[in-house]
Design a protein around this motif. Structure first.
Motif, mmCIF file in Angstrom:
data_model
loop_
_atom_site.group_PDB
_atom_site.id
_atom_site.type_symbol
_atom_site.label_atom_id
_atom_site.label_comp_id
_atom_site.label_asym_id
_atom_site.label_seq_id
_atom_site.Cartn_x
_atom_site.Cartn_y
_atom_site.Cartn_z
ATOM 1 N N ASP A 1 4.476 6.531 -4.844
ATOM 2 C CA ASP A 1 4.507 6.766 -6.287
ATOM 3 C C ASP A 1 3.763 8.038 -6.641
ATOM 4 O O ASP A 1 4.214 8.850 -7.475
ATOM 5 C CB ASP A 1 3.896 5.585 -7.043
ATOM 6 N N ASP A 2 2.566 8.255 -5.995
ATOM 7 C CA ASP A 2 1.801 9.476 -6.260
ATOM 8 C C ASP A 2 2.589 10.711 -5.841
ATOM 9 O O ASP A 2 2.631 11.729 -6.557
ATOM 10 C CB ASP A 2 0.457 9.430 -5.509
ATOM 11 N N LYS B 1 0.828 -1.211 0.000
ATOM 12 C CA LYS B 1 0.000 0.000 0.000
ATOM 13 C C LYS B 1 0.866 1.266 0.000
ATOM 14 O O LYS B 1 0.556 2.251 -0.671
ATOM 15 C CB LYS B 1 -0.919 0.013 1.211
ATOM 16 N N ASP C 1 2.261 2.592 -3.379
ATOM 17 C CA ASP C 1 1.341 3.347 -4.241
ATOM 18 C C ASP C 1 1.310 4.814 -3.815
ATOM 19 O O ASP C 1 1.309 5.725 -4.670
ATOM 20 C CB ASP C 1 -0.067 2.753 -4.171
#
Length: 892
Positions: free
Chosen positions: A670-671, A664, A667
């Motif tokens: 990455d954003d 989790k 992600d």
């Protein structure tokens, strides 16, 4: 500058000529077609190479020769120079094989480099040379026939004014080039200014501060989530370490159990191999016993008592010695057989060669007999030619039967006649001039009388004592008319005598040539008679030699037959010896077979020993395996006791939770990273635009300075262009004034005539001749002789201008005049002599004149005579009593 020496080899009509040239006036004299101009062409060619030729290099080499050489020694500015050119004409076209210029500073090699060095040395190329210093045959009117534009180009080039025009054009091209670049730079400057203003309107520095604040917030969030991710990774690693540790023990337990099974299997297999080895040893022992039986059987077939190695080796040595002895005898027999055979073949071949030589000698004898018959036929032709030459000599000598001189005196007679003719021509010119002057005076006096005035004082004629003087002038004019008529008749008579004398001299020369030819034919007759005798004697000798060779060939054939019989006897002996060697070889093979069987037996014994050692080794290996098997069983029991199922389960739960969190958090990171990268990209773009703005400002400032420099350079190029144009116009005007002055000085000096007052030369090099009455004439309206003399004066004036220079003297090539009298009558020739004398008095170091005219000889400091042999077509150069022969070739 002065030509010192010219040497020629196979150049046009010259074969081997070496001529020294001195200062002052040198006249090269000879008849038309004798080769005079070729001497000047050789000097011109030595300096400028192929560009000095009207045609190609093929015309330089004497016909029938492969090489031509030209060497020129000259002095320039106190330095000594030597140029050497060699032309090779062995291929499809002639080419320069050697070209070297030796200078005080060193050597220059290669035709192009030598030509360029000469052009720089004299400051004139080949065309400028012929326009200034070298008046070539047939080009005496070149300058006067040229258009003013052509004349301007020729003289401007000679005076180096063409360089100023070239510089002016370069300055003009530079000005236009600078203007083009300036216009382009001004457009670029305006475009850069527009780009700078556009970027300044974006407020790039404020935008950069806002983006950097947002980037700091995003990077803080990334740092917090990355810390949580590291804690999850640590938990995951610890769980995996536990699971990996127990998994390793599980794997080790499996490996130990597998090793136990493998060791048990290996022990069983090794015991089976030991049993196989025991059986193999028994088989090998049986084979050894069989081989010993074979040895006993083979030994019984030989003359050796025991099968031991020493006995076999001793017997083989005896057989080898016997074989060597037979081999030696066999080699001797073969050698003798081959020797006798070769000798027989050689004798047979020698007999054939002797027979062929005998046939060749008979054939050569027949050919010589045929050649002797042909020579007999040639003798008849030569004897007939001797009679013809004798008749021609008698016919030429008959020319003197009615002549006023004896044979052999024609040359002296011709010189006397020419002297008389020249004296009469000079007297005729004097009378003509006096008659013209007297007649002009009478006409003027009669005009005054008609007007009632005295012809001498201009007063009224009544009672004047001077009227009687006019009658005396009329009487004197009548006397001059009578004397002039008498002189003209005498001149015509003497000119007829000159023509007769020239024919008589030509007859003498023809007789001399015919006598030389007759001596040559007489020599040929003697040679042919000797040849006929020699060939017939040689033919008889060859036939006798052929008979001797046939007899020798028969003897060689008989000797060859006897040698072949001896060779057959030796071949029979060879067969006997070869049979003895075969028997010895069979015995050697039997002994070698015994040795081979014994070696096989020994090899089997060695193998039995190796098998026994191998079986012992396998027993030791199994003992070691049994010890390892016991160790493996103990380790298996320890691993089974250490395995804990509850701890393994807890580690699996920790691993699952850590993996879920890491999945989790990646992600989310990455954003955040995408946001950060976007901000960094936008920041980088703003910084790039700021850097671009600064660069545009720098380029704008540099370009503004460049435009100012180009504007200054454009103005300087325009000033330079105007300066070169003004300088060329000023120098041309100064040259025109100097050339006009020198032209009038030279023309007045050599052309003493009341018809013309002066010569004008304008700034465009337009020439005008003014008569005494002020009437202008184009030079083309002059008579042929006057036009040629006018042109020679112009050429000499140009030479003087270049030699004296505008700012000081300059070294010039020799002044060269090639057949300048072609368009001159006898009166103008004497004026040409005065022109040559004037140039020498003005300080021209060397003047070379080529002419067939006798009158120019008197103006020479040095005389070179050129004659051509009509029989050999070879030219001769005579100077100071020495004659240099030259080979056949082209005429002038």
């Amino acid at each position: 500058m002065k030509f010192d020496r010219i040497r020629l080899s196979n150049f046009k009509c010259y074969g081997d000529t070496d001529l020294t040239l001195d200062s002052g006036v040198t006249v090269i004299h000879g008849l038309n077609g004798s080769g005079k101009s070729s001497l000047l062409e050789a000097c011109f060619f030595a300096l400028y190479g192929a560009t000095a030729l009207d045609r190609t290099l093929d015309d330089v080499v004497t016909i029938g020769e492969e090489d031509a050489e030209v060497e020129l020694w000259f002095t320039h500015r106190g330095g000594e120079y030597h140029v050497h050119r060699r032309i090779r004409a062995t291929g499809e076209r002639a080419r320069t094989a050697k070209c070297v210029l030796e200078t005080p500073e060193g050597s220059v090699d290669g035709a192009e480099d030598v030509r360029n060095h000469v052009v720089g040395l004299f400051r004139m190329d080949a065309e400028a040379f012929v326009n200034c210093a070298y008046v070539r045959q047939g080009e005496v009117n070149k300058l006067i026939n040229a258009t003013p534009g052509q004349r301007q180009d020729m003289i401007d080039d000679l005076l180096q004014l063409g360089k100023l025009e070239e510089y002016r054009e370069r300055a003009s091209d530079a000005r236009l080039g600078v203007k083009s670049v300036l216009d382009d730079r001004r457009g670029s400057l305006a475009e850069l200014q527009s780009q700078v203003e556009e970027k300044e309107e974006k407020n790039l520095h404020d935008l950069l501060n806002d983006l950097e604040s947002k980037l700091a917030e995003v990077e803080g969030e990334i740092e917090r989530f990355e810390g949580n991710r590291e804690e999850a990774r640590t938990t995951l690693e610890e769980a995996r370490d536990v699971l990996e540790s127990y998994e390793e023990k599980r794997e080790e337990l499996d490996d130990v159990e597998e090793d136990i099974e493998t060791l048990q299997s290996d022990i069983t297999e090794t015991e089976r191999e030991r049993d196989d080895l025991r059986e193999r040893i028994g088989d090998l022992r049986e084979r050894v016993d069989a081989l010993e039986s074979d040895v006993d059987d083979l030994l019984a077939e030989t003359d050796v008592d025991a099968a031991d190695e020493d006995a076999i080796e001793a017997r083989l040595a005896e057989l080898d010695a016997a074989d060597d002895e037979v081999a030696d005898d066999l080699g001797d027999a073969k050698t003798q057989a081959q020797m006798f055979g070769n000798q027989a073949d050689n004798l047979g071949q020698r007999a054939n060669e002797l027979e062929e030589r005998a046939a060749e000698k008979r054939q050569r004898a027949d050919e010589l007999e045929s050649e002797a018959e042909d020579a007999d036929a040639d003798l008849a032709d030569y004897r007939e030619k001797l009679e013809t030459l004798g008749d021609r000599i008698d016919a030429e000598r008959a020319t003197f039967e009615d002549a006023s001189v004896e044979f052999g005196e024609a040359e002296t007679y011709l010189e006397d006649c020419r002297e008389k003719r020249d004296a009469l021509v000079e007297r005729e010119q004097e009378l003509t001039a006096e008659r013209k002057s007297l007649r002009d005076g009478i006409e003027e006096a009669e005009r005054l009388l008609d007007a009632g005035k005295c012809p001498e004082c201009g007063q009224p004629v009544d009672g004047s004592p001077h009227v009687d003087g006019l009658d005396e002038d009329r009487d004197r004019l009548a006397e001059l008319d009578d004397e002039l008529e008498s002189v003209r008749k005498d001149r015509e008579r003497v000119e007829s005598d000159v023509e007769s004398a020239e024919r008589l001299r030509e007859a003498e020369r023809t007789v001399a040539n015919l006598r030389d030819n007759r001596e040559s034919v007489e020599q040929l007759v003697d040679d042919k008679e000797a040849t006929v005798t020699e060939k017939r004697e040689e033919a008889e000798s060859l036939r006798e030699e052929a008979d001797d060779l046939d007899s020798e060939a028969e003897d060689k054939c008989e000797d060859a037959k006897q040698l072949r019989e001896k060779a057959a006897e030796r071949e029979e002996r060879v067969e006997e010896l070869e049979a003895e060697r075969e028997a010895i070889s069979a015995k050697q093979e039997r002994l070698e077979e015994i040795r081979s069987v014994r070696e096989k037996r020994d090899e089997l014994e060695d193998e039995i020993e190796r098998r026994r050692d191998e079986r012992t080794h396998l027993a030791e290996v199994n003992d070691e395996r049994r010890n390892r098997l016991a160790e493996k069983r103990d380790r298996r029991d320890d691993l089974r006791e250490a395995y804990d199922e509850e701890r393994i389960e807890a580690a699996r739960d920790d691993e699952e939770r850590a993996e879920g969190y890491l999945e989790k958090v990646e992600d989310k990171l990455d954003d955040l990273r995408e946001d950060r990268d976007d901000l960094q990209g936008r920041i980088g773009g703003v910084k790039s635009e700021i850097e671009a703005l600064e660069e545009l400002r720098d380029r704008r400032d540099d370009l503004r300075e460049r435009v100012e420099a180009l504007e200054s350079l454009r103005d300087e190029a325009a000033d330079l262009e105007a300066m070169y144009g003004d300088l060329r116009a000023e120098l041309r005007q100064r040259n025109v004034e100097s050339l006009e002055r020198m032209l009038n000085e030279v023309f007045d000096l050599v052309y003493q005539n009341d018809s013309y007052s002066r010569i004008a030369l304008d700034g465009e090099y337009q020439l005008t001749v003014y008569q005494k009455d002020g009437e202008p004439l184009d030079p083309g309206q002059l008579s042929g002789g006057e036009r040629a003399l006018f042109n020679l004066s112009l050429r000499c004036a140009i030479y003087r201008l270049l030699s004296e220079g505008i700012e000081g003297t300059a070294p010039m090539p020799p002044l060269i005049l090639d057949e300048p009298t072609v368009f001159l009558d006898s009166g103008h020739v004497s004026q040409l002599v005065e022109l040559v004398e004037s140039m020498r008095e003005l300080g021209v170091e060397q003047i070379i004149v080529v002419s067939h005219d006798e009158e120019l000889v008197g103006a020479a400091d040095d005389l070179v005579r050129v004659e051509k042999d009509a029989t050999t077509n070879r030219s001769h150069v005579e100077r100071g009593g020495t004659v240099f022969e030259a080979s056949a070739g082209a005429d002038d």
